[in-house]
Write a protein that holds these residues in place. Sequence first.
Motif, PDB file in Angstrom:
ATOM      1  N   CYS A  13      -7.655 -33.141  51.803  1.00 25.52           N
ATOM      2  CA  CYS A  13      -6.681 -33.257  50.717  1.00 25.52           C
ATOM      3  C   CYS A  13      -5.545 -32.259  50.936  1.00 25.52           C
ATOM      4  CB  CYS A  13      -7.377 -32.980  49.391  1.00 25.52           C
ATOM      5  SG  CYS A  13      -6.295 -33.098  47.954  1.00 25.52           S
ATOM      6  N   MET A  14      -4.333 -32.691  50.666  1.00 23.05           N
ATOM      7  CA  MET A  14      -3.162 -31.812  50.740  1.00 23.05           C
ATOM      8  C   MET A  14      -2.879 -31.283  49.339  1.00 23.05           C
ATOM      9  SD  MET A  14      -1.928 -32.099  53.945  1.00 23.05           S
ATOM     10  CE  MET A  14      -0.184 -31.822  53.879  1.00 23.05           C
ATOM     11  N   ILE A  15      -2.599 -29.978  49.260  1.00 27.42           N
ATOM     12  CA  ILE A  15      -2.334 -29.350  47.969  1.00 27.42           C
ATOM     13  C   ILE A  15      -1.188 -28.352  48.144  1.00 27.42           C
ATOM     14  CG2 ILE A  15      -4.102 -27.580  48.297  1.00 27.42           C
ATOM     15  CD1 ILE A  15      -4.713 -27.842  45.282  1.00 27.42           C
ATOM     16  N   PRO A  16      -0.271 -28.269  47.182  1.00 33.23           N
ATOM     17  CA  PRO A  16       0.825 -27.300  47.309  1.00 33.23           C
ATOM     18  C   PRO A  16       0.291 -25.871  47.416  1.00 33.23           C
ATOM     19  CG  PRO A  16       1.306 -28.863  45.558  1.00 33.23           C
ATOM     20  CD  PRO A  16      -0.125 -29.080  45.963  1.00 33.23           C
ATOM     21  N   VAL A  17       0.871 -25.093  48.304  1.00 33.10           N
ATOM     22  CA  VAL A  17       0.462 -23.706  48.504  1.00 33.10           C
ATOM     23  C   VAL A  17       0.729 -22.890  47.245  1.00 33.10           C
ATOM     24  CG1 VAL A  17       0.952 -21.604  49.803  1.00 33.10           C
ATOM     25  CG2 VAL A  17       0.774 -23.766  50.991  1.00 33.10           C
ATOM     26  N   LEU A  18       1.826 -23.176  46.577  1.00 34.23           N
ATOM     27  CA  LEU A  18       2.226 -22.431  45.395  1.00 34.23           C
ATOM     28  C   LEU A  18       1.812 -23.188  44.142  1.00 34.23           C
ATOM     29  CD1 LEU A  18       3.830 -20.005  44.261  1.00 34.23           C
ATOM     30  CD2 LEU A  18       5.863 -21.446  44.394  1.00 34.23           C
ATOM     31  N   GLY A  19       1.088 -22.500  43.271  1.00 31.45           N
ATOM     32  CA  GLY A  19       0.681 -23.094  42.008  1.00 31.45           C
ATOM     33  C   GLY A  19       1.121 -22.207  40.863  1.00 31.45           C
ATOM     34  N   MET A  20       0.990 -22.712  39.654  1.00 32.18           N
ATOM     35  CA  MET A  20       1.377 -21.965  38.471  1.00 32.18           C
ATOM     36  C   MET A  20       0.158 -21.753  37.600  1.00 32.18           C
ATOM     37  SD  MET A  20       3.975 -20.622  37.140  1.00 32.18           S
ATOM     38  CE  MET A  20       4.754 -20.111  35.651  1.00 32.18           C
ATOM     39  N   GLY A  21      -0.128 -20.483  37.297  1.00 35.96           N
ATOM     40  CA  GLY A  21      -1.211 -20.152  36.386  1.00 35.96           C
ATOM     41  C   GLY A  21      -0.821 -20.492  34.963  1.00 35.96           C
ATOM     42  N   THR A  22      -1.824 -20.826  34.143  1.00 34.88           N
ATOM     43  CA  THR A  22      -1.519 -21.261  32.783  1.00 34.88           C
ATOM     44  C   THR A  22      -1.868 -20.229  31.730  1.00 34.88           C
ATOM     45  OG1 THR A  22      -3.639 -22.401  32.641  1.00 34.88           O
ATOM     46  CG2 THR A  22      -1.724 -23.697  33.354  1.00 34.88           C
ATOM     47  N   THR A  23      -2.153 -19.004  32.123  1.00 31.93           N
ATOM     48  CA  THR A  23      -2.331 -17.930  31.155  1.00 31.93           C
ATOM     49  C   THR A  23      -2.219 -16.590  31.857  1.00 31.93           C
ATOM     50  OG1 THR A  23      -3.670 -17.095  29.323  1.00 31.93           O
ATOM     51  CG2 THR A  23      -4.842 -17.721  31.294  1.00 31.93           C
ATOM     52  N   SER A  24      -1.889 -15.607  31.099  1.00 35.65           N
ATOM     53  CA  SER A  24      -1.818 -14.239  31.612  1.00 35.65           C
ATOM     54  C   SER A  24      -1.995 -13.307  30.428  1.00 35.65           C
ATOM     55  CB  SER A  24      -0.474 -13.990  32.289  1.00 35.65           C
ATOM     56  OG  SER A  24      -0.391 -12.643  32.701  1.00 35.65           O
ATOM     57  N   GLY A  25      -2.982 -12.462  30.496  1.00 34.69           N
ATOM     58  CA  GLY A  25      -3.192 -11.521  29.402  1.00 34.69           C
ATOM     59  C   GLY A  25      -3.721 -12.221  28.177  1.00 34.69           C
ATOM     60  N   PRO A  26      -3.251 -11.832  27.011  1.00 35.37           N
ATOM     61  CA  PRO A  26      -3.726 -12.460  25.772  1.00 35.37           C
ATOM     62  C   PRO A  26      -3.428 -13.958  25.779  1.00 35.37           C
ATOM     63  CG  PRO A  26      -2.403 -10.515  25.281  1.00 35.37           C
ATOM     64  CD  PRO A  26      -2.282 -10.770  26.756  1.00 35.37           C
ATOM     65  N   ILE A  27      -4.323 -14.721  25.186  1.00 31.70           N
ATOM     66  CA  ILE A  27      -4.157 -16.175  25.161  1.00 31.70           C
ATOM     67  C   ILE A  27      -2.986 -16.524  24.249  1.00 31.70           C
ATOM     68  CG2 ILE A  27      -5.245 -18.364  24.547  1.00 31.70           C
ATOM     69  CD1 ILE A  27      -7.958 -16.898  25.177  1.00 31.70           C
ATOM     70  N   PRO A  28      -1.948 -17.193  24.804  1.00 35.93           N
ATOM     71  CA  PRO A  28      -0.771 -17.547  23.986  1.00 35.93           C
ATOM     72  C   PRO A  28      -1.089 -18.721  23.065  1.00 35.93           C
ATOM     73  CG  PRO A  28      -0.519 -18.360  26.222  1.00 35.93           C
ATOM     74  CD  PRO A  28      -1.808 -17.593  26.191  1.00 35.93           C
ATOM     75  N   PRO A  29      -0.254 -18.950  22.054  1.00 32.57           N
ATOM     76  CA  PRO A  29      -0.438 -20.133  21.207  1.00 32.57           C
ATOM     77  C   PRO A  29      -0.422 -21.406  22.051  1.00 32.57           C
ATOM     78  CG  PRO A  29       1.203 -18.656  20.266  1.00 32.57           C
ATOM     79  CD  PRO A  29       0.873 -18.138  21.645  1.00 32.57           C
ATOM     80  N   LEU A  30      -1.205 -22.394  21.634  1.00 38.02           N
ATOM     81  CA  LEU A  30      -1.356 -23.623  22.413  1.00 38.02           C
ATOM     82  C   LEU A  30      -0.023 -24.324  22.653  1.00 38.02           C
ATOM     83  CD1 LEU A  30      -4.632 -25.025  20.795  1.00 38.02           C
ATOM     84  CD2 LEU A  30      -4.361 -23.494  22.752  1.00 38.02           C
ATOM     85  N   GLU A  31       0.872 -24.309  21.663  1.00 35.78           N
ATOM     86  CA  GLU A  31       2.164 -24.983  21.841  1.00 35.78           C
ATOM     87  C   GLU A  31       3.020 -24.269  22.887  1.00 35.78           C
ATOM     88  OE1 GLU A  31       2.384 -22.271  18.276  1.00 35.78           O
ATOM     89  OE2 GLU A  31       1.055 -23.886  18.825  1.00 35.78           O
ATOM     90  N   VAL A  32       2.824 -22.972  23.051  1.00 36.05           N
ATOM     91  CA  VAL A  32       3.554 -22.222  24.083  1.00 36.05           C
ATOM     92  C   VAL A  32       3.067 -22.643  25.461  1.00 36.05           C
ATOM     93  CG1 VAL A  32       3.947 -19.917  25.050  1.00 36.05           C
ATOM     94  CG2 VAL A  32       4.070 -20.272  22.574  1.00 36.05           C
TER      95      VAL A  32
END
Length: 104
Positions: A13-32
């Motif tokens: 499978c091919m996958i992009p080397v660069l990805g985006m994390g979906t949280t950092s530190g305190p959990i943000p509001p779901l709409e954010v």
Amino acid sequence: MTGIPDITLSSGCMIPVLGMGTTSGPIPPLEVVESAVINIIKLGYRHLDTASFYQSEGPVGCAISEAVRRGLISSRSELHVTSKLWCTDAHHDLVLPALHKTFK
């Protein structure tokens, strides 16, 4: 954002080397989280990283549905979503329920 190179996994499978994390530190509001994921899809990211522990899997799924609805991507298959089985769920009786929750 264009030109992100792919890497070939052992599965082929091919996958992009660069990805985006979906949280950092305190959990943000779901709409954010949902808004951020829509915006990173607009920017061209196609690899998203999440985990049940982050409490971002639901908003990530909603954002993906919204991105398809808006025509930002044609289908979920354009994205690579990485999630993790958290160590507290790594017991023989908890693994399958945790995975089912993630896939939901």
